[in-house]
Design a protein around this motif. Structure first.
Motif, PDB file in Angstrom:
ATOM      1  N   THR A 133       0.865  -1.224   0.036  1.00  0.00           N
ATOM      2  CA  THR A 133       0.075  -0.030   0.038  1.00  0.00           C
ATOM      3  C   THR A 133       0.718   1.161   0.080  1.00  0.00           C
ATOM      4  O   THR A 133       2.090   1.345   0.471  1.00  0.00           O
ATOM      5  CB  THR A 133      -0.967   0.090   1.282  1.00  0.00           C
ATOM      6  OG1 THR A 133      -1.985   1.215   1.076  1.00  0.00           O
ATOM      7  CG2 THR A 133      -0.241   0.162   2.624  1.00  0.00           C
ATOM      8  N   LEU A 134       0.306   2.256  -0.247  1.00  0.00           N
ATOM      9  CA  LEU A 134       0.764   3.649  -0.252  1.00  0.00           C
ATOM     10  C   LEU A 134       0.320   4.510   0.708  1.00  0.00           C
ATOM     11  O   LEU A 134       1.068   5.203   1.508  1.00  0.00           O
ATOM     12  CB  LEU A 134       0.941   4.466  -1.555  1.00  0.00           C
ATOM     13  CG  LEU A 134       1.782   3.625  -2.645  1.00  0.00           C
ATOM     14  CD1 LEU A 134       1.291   4.457  -4.113  1.00  0.00           C
ATOM     15  CD2 LEU A 134       3.297   4.032  -2.534  1.00  0.00           C
ATOM     16  N   ASN A 135      -1.141   4.345   1.055  1.00  0.00           N
ATOM     17  CA  ASN A 135      -1.740   5.083   1.978  1.00  0.00           C
ATOM     18  C   ASN A 135      -1.247   4.772   3.330  1.00  0.00           C
ATOM     19  O   ASN A 135      -1.182   3.774   3.879  1.00  0.00           O
ATOM     20  CB  ASN A 135      -3.257   4.808   2.039  1.00  0.00           C
ATOM     21  CG  ASN A 135      -4.013   5.759   2.893  1.00  0.00           C
ATOM     22  OD1 ASN A 135      -3.948   6.743   2.690  1.00  0.00           O
ATOM     23  ND2 ASN A 135      -4.778   5.267   3.665  1.00  0.00           N
ATOM     24  N   CYS A 177       3.855  11.833  -2.675  1.00  0.00           N
ATOM     25  CA  CYS A 177       3.314  11.315  -1.635  1.00  0.00           C
ATOM     26  C   CYS A 177       2.101  11.816  -1.110  1.00  0.00           C
ATOM     27  O   CYS A 177       1.218  11.133  -0.710  1.00  0.00           O
ATOM     28  CB  CYS A 177       4.559  11.386  -0.313  1.00  0.00           C
ATOM     29  SG  CYS A 177       5.828  10.399  -0.573  1.00  0.00           S
ATOM     30  N   ALA A 178       1.919  13.189  -1.132  1.00  0.00           N
ATOM     31  CA  ALA A 178       0.829  13.672  -0.812  1.00  0.00           C
ATOM     32  C   ALA A 178      -0.397  13.396  -1.635  1.00  0.00           C
ATOM     33  O   ALA A 178      -1.694  13.177  -0.916  1.00  0.00           O
ATOM     34  CB  ALA A 178       0.971  15.493  -0.647  1.00  0.00           C
ATOM     35  N   LYS A 179      -0.319  13.259  -2.946  1.00  0.00           N
ATOM     36  CA  LYS A 179      -1.370  12.848  -3.589  1.00  0.00           C
ATOM     37  C   LYS A 179      -1.770  11.356  -3.279  1.00  0.00           C
ATOM     38  O   LYS A 179      -3.088  11.210  -3.510  1.00  0.00           O
ATOM     39  CB  LYS A 179      -1.036  12.834  -5.126  1.00  0.00           C
ATOM     40  CG  LYS A 179      -0.539  14.279  -5.813  1.00  0.00           C
ATOM     41  CD  LYS A 179      -1.710  14.914  -6.493  1.00  0.00           C
ATOM     42  CE  LYS A 179      -1.442  16.344  -7.153  1.00  0.00           C
ATOM     43  NZ  LYS A 179      -2.854  16.612  -7.754  1.00  0.00           N
ATOM     44  N   VAL A 180      -1.008  10.474  -2.964  1.00  0.00           N
ATOM     45  CA  VAL A 180      -1.350   9.008  -2.724  1.00  0.00           C
ATOM     46  C   VAL A 180      -1.646   8.794  -1.055  1.00  0.00           C
ATOM     47  O   VAL A 180      -1.907   7.734  -0.790  1.00  0.00           O
ATOM     48  CB  VAL A 180      -0.522   8.269  -3.484  1.00  0.00           C
ATOM     49  CG1 VAL A 180      -0.338   8.277  -4.633  1.00  0.00           C
ATOM     50  CG2 VAL A 180       0.814   8.149  -2.577  1.00  0.00           C
ATOM     51  N   GLY A 181      -1.680  10.039  -0.367  1.00  0.00           N
ATOM     52  CA  GLY A 181      -1.753   9.681   0.894  1.00  0.00           C
ATOM     53  C   GLY A 181      -0.716   9.079   1.947  1.00  0.00           C
ATOM     54  O   GLY A 181      -1.110   8.702   2.802  1.00  0.00           O
TER      55      GLY A 181
END
Length: 322
Positions: A160-162, A183-187
């Motif tokens: 996961t990235l979130n 990183c900000a875009k994908v949480g």
């Protein structure tokens, strides 16, 4: 064709420029990553996709490259297309031809342009005047193609990235800028640790922090590498002096020496943390040899993923899904 990615979203990306991750939504980024996973799986199985059959990518290089050139050239070949390498000495830009003329001429010959250059304004102008997709292969401000591969690697390794905690330790350069936005875009949460005076640009930090609030994640800037590394899932670094900053090497070595990623830094991170570096690396400078060549290092998986992430990007913006 498959259920791994949203084909409707992928089709919406056709013809779109890739200048910065600022212009791509969370959903679009995940679609590209899922498409990369799909294409990588098919490649490993020996299955052939030719969504770029008959298509040509012009590759303009005003900066030297290993990974960018090879991954785009091989990617185009594997997708059934071809790539045309153009150094700064091969085209008339070096002799004063305007960006607009270059964009219009190339638009009549090829199906896409990838450019690796210094000034972000050069890419923005090229995209303004071109009628075909333009891809940012690197500028002094952003390196979005690298971050696509980075996010792909983290997703493969962590599932996961979130909610992931990423620590970027080093110069607040184009890598830091694109990582913060991605990183900000994908949480994902990201903390950037840089020496005083070498932090990322305030405007980009503020943009990333605004996006992070919407995704319930965080973007933090600090001057403490140990603070950044604390409980991190990913430790990331880059060279201390980027291309064009060679005259600052000695000054930067003094400023960045306490920011070397070594065993002490890795011990602050989670036990299963991974180490990442966009390469090329200077062992013994920004990272110790035992870390970059150790079991936690995923630098070569990360490097390979440049190929697969860029194949997904090329397919989405230039190709016909099979």
């Amino acid at each position: 064709m498959n259920t791994l990615y949203r084909e409707d979203v992928t089709n919406e990306l056709k013809g779109k420029n890739f200048l910065s991750l600022k212009d791509f939504s969370k959903e679009e980024i995940h679609t590209l990553l899922d498409l990369a996973i799909y294409l990588k799986k098919r490649y490993k199985q020996g299955l052939i996709n030719h969504p770029l059959k008959g298509k040509t990518l012009a590759m303009i290089f005003e900066k030297a490259s290993t990974r960018t050139r090879v991954s785009f050239e091989v990617g185009m070949y594997q997708l059934g297309g071809s790539a045309l390498f153009l150094s700064k000495n091969d085209i008339q830009l070096s002799r004063g031809e305007s960006i607009s003329d270059t964009a219009n001429v190339l638009s009549s010959y090829v199906d896409g342009i990838m450019i690796r250059t210094f000034d972000q304004g050069t890419i923005d102008a090229l995209a303004t005047h071109a009628s075909i997709p333009v891809i940012n292969g690197l500028t002094d401000l952003y390196h979005p193609c690298q971050v696509l591969a980075d996010l792909l690697t983290i997703k493969e390794r962590k599932g996961t990235l979130n909610g992931m905690n990423i620590a970027y330790i080093g110069d607040g350069n184009n890598m830091a800028h694109s990582l913060m936005i991605g990183c900000a875009k994908v949480g994902a949460n990201i903390t950037v640790a840089s020496p005083n005076g070498y932090e990322p640009l305030n405007s980009i930090t503020e943009f990333a922090q605004t996006i992070a609030k919407q995704e319930n994640s965080s973007v933090e800037i600090t001057n403490s590498p140990l603070h950044a590394a604390m409980e991190a899932d990913v430790i990331y670094t880059d060279v201390w002096a980027s291309m064009g900053q060679e005259e600052e090497q000695i000054e930067r070595e003094l400023a960045f020496r306490p920011f070397q990623v070594n065993e002490n830094i890795m011990n602050e991170a989670k036990k299963d943390a991974i180490f990442m570096h966009c390469l090329p690396a200077h062992r013994g400078e920004e990272v110790s040899t035992d870390v970059i060549d150790g079991e936690q290092s995923v630098i070569f998986q990360q490097s390979e993923n440049r190929l697969h992430a860029q194949k997904a990007l090329l397919t989405a913006i230039m190709g016909e899904l099979e």
